[in-house]
Design an enzyme around this catalytic site. Sequence first.
Site, PDB file in Angstrom:
ATOM      1  N   LYS A 163       0.857  -1.177   0.000  1.00  0.00           N
ATOM      2  CA  LYS A 163       0.000   0.000   0.000  1.00  0.00           C
ATOM      3  C   LYS A 163       0.898   1.234   0.000  1.00  0.00           C
ATOM      4  CE  LYS A 163      -4.032  -2.162   0.571  1.00  0.00           C
ATOM      5  NZ  LYS A 163      -5.204  -2.041  -0.294  1.00  0.00           N
ATOM      6  N   ASP A 188      -0.555  -0.324  -4.358  1.00  0.00           N
ATOM      7  CA  ASP A 188      -1.992  -0.026  -4.306  1.00  0.00           C
ATOM      8  C   ASP A 188      -2.187   1.296  -3.564  1.00  0.00           C
ATOM      9  OD1 ASP A 188      -4.731   0.014  -4.163  1.00  0.00           O
ATOM     10  OD2 ASP A 188      -4.939  -1.833  -2.997  1.00  0.00           O
ATOM     11  N   GLU A 213      -2.292   0.094  -8.589  1.00  0.00           N
ATOM     12  CA  GLU A 213      -3.708  -0.209  -8.406  1.00  0.00           C
ATOM     13  C   GLU A 213      -4.462   1.021  -7.899  1.00  0.00           C
ATOM     14  OE1 GLU A 213      -4.197  -3.789  -6.149  1.00  0.00           O
ATOM     15  OE2 GLU A 213      -6.268  -3.353  -5.676  1.00  0.00           O
ATOM     16  N   ASP A 238      -9.531  -1.387  -9.252  1.00  0.00           N
ATOM     17  CA  ASP A 238     -10.116  -2.174  -8.160  1.00  0.00           C
ATOM     18  C   ASP A 238     -11.468  -1.540  -7.822  1.00  0.00           C
ATOM     19  OD1 ASP A 238     -10.821  -3.231  -5.675  1.00  0.00           O
ATOM     20  OD2 ASP A 238      -8.895  -2.908  -4.715  1.00  0.00           O
ATOM     21  N   LYS A 262     -12.861  -8.519  -7.093  1.00  0.00           N
ATOM     22  CA  LYS A 262     -13.267  -8.993  -5.769  1.00  0.00           C
ATOM     23  C   LYS A 262     -14.738  -9.354  -5.902  1.00  0.00           C
ATOM     24  CE  LYS A 262      -9.908  -6.179  -3.382  1.00  0.00           C
ATOM     25  NZ  LYS A 262      -9.659  -4.880  -2.741  1.00  0.00           N
TER      26      LYS A 262
END
Length: 370
Positions: A163, A188, A213, A238, A262
């Site tokens: 992250k 991300d 991301e 995402d 997801k």
Amino acid sequence: MQLKQVKLHQIRMKLNAPFVTSYGAVQDRESIIVEMEDDQGVIGWGECVAFSFPWYTEETLQTCRHMMADFLIPILFQQPLAHPDEVRQRFLPVRRNQMAKAALEGAVWDVYAKHKMMTLSKVIGGEKEKIDVGVAIGIRPLEMMLDEINNALAEGYKRIKVKIKPGLEHELLGGIRKHFPNLPLMADANSAYCLDDIDLLKSLDEYQLMMIEQPLGVDDLVDHAKLQKRIKTPVCLDESIVSYECAQKAVELGSCKVINIKTGRVGGISEAKRIHDLCQQNDIALWGGGMLEAGVARAHSVAIASLPYFTLPADTAGSSRYWEQDIIEPEVTVHQGAIHVSNQPGLGYHINRNRLEAVTVQKTTFIKDK
Ligand code: MG
């Protein structure tokens, strides 16, 4: 399949360590475990992956509970289902609320697979016997990140996602690259940047990331398309991809070269399969993300990642990475960076009822009217 009873087990489990994103930290992870029974006595399991606070999408555990209790469960009780793909159609009158829908749809798939005496993987079209996995590492001081990367690589994980947030991107990514020049690495941002940051984002090309991301807005496709034209690093979407239609628009606009699916975020397995096929037809790379799931959603994630075009390692690490004890038996384990897809019917894992009881903070039962 005529469903006759749904139990919602709201659980709270402590993560082994706080998970920090550009929005803040999560440590006490709450979820809703769906236990669904049909009139033949077959039980299927689903899991609602919304967080307690709406930092990731607009849904929360409480909005999901409301949607399931007051709208979605009554819809499922109305008439028998011939196939789980019908659930998506039945839920169409309810706008969005994808995670609430996916939690119930996942349980329907489990009931269906158990009736067919097939694994969830096979029943949805999965082909792989094992799936490659990587880990996601929250924001923390560089030295701690380097230690965690070393540990993950020693355990055999195939790629590392970290992250990032504004102000720390060069320190973290540059520091990691210095120690691991050839590591399959991705970042991300959880939507922490805007198009004005284009030069900064372009400067990250030097780290040769597998992808960046969701750098921009959570519901944006247009700015991501502008960004993708200006940077070499593949953009992965995402948060922006909440449905097949969104994915279709992203492909048309050139908003990304990679999609992270997801199941919760897109409203269920049927929709995830449609996006999988779309990506395959359009050369968009694909992988499965994680939601700090308990065992039920983790098992669903393994099944979905067994579809043939999930070509990049999934974010589905082993249970013990997150929990002192998971709610499934056996727990999800990783060997040499891969998870073997269970060959048992349905989810392929048993629910540890004692553990589920121990972490349940609230339980509600819904019974179909006779
Ligand atoms: Mg993400």
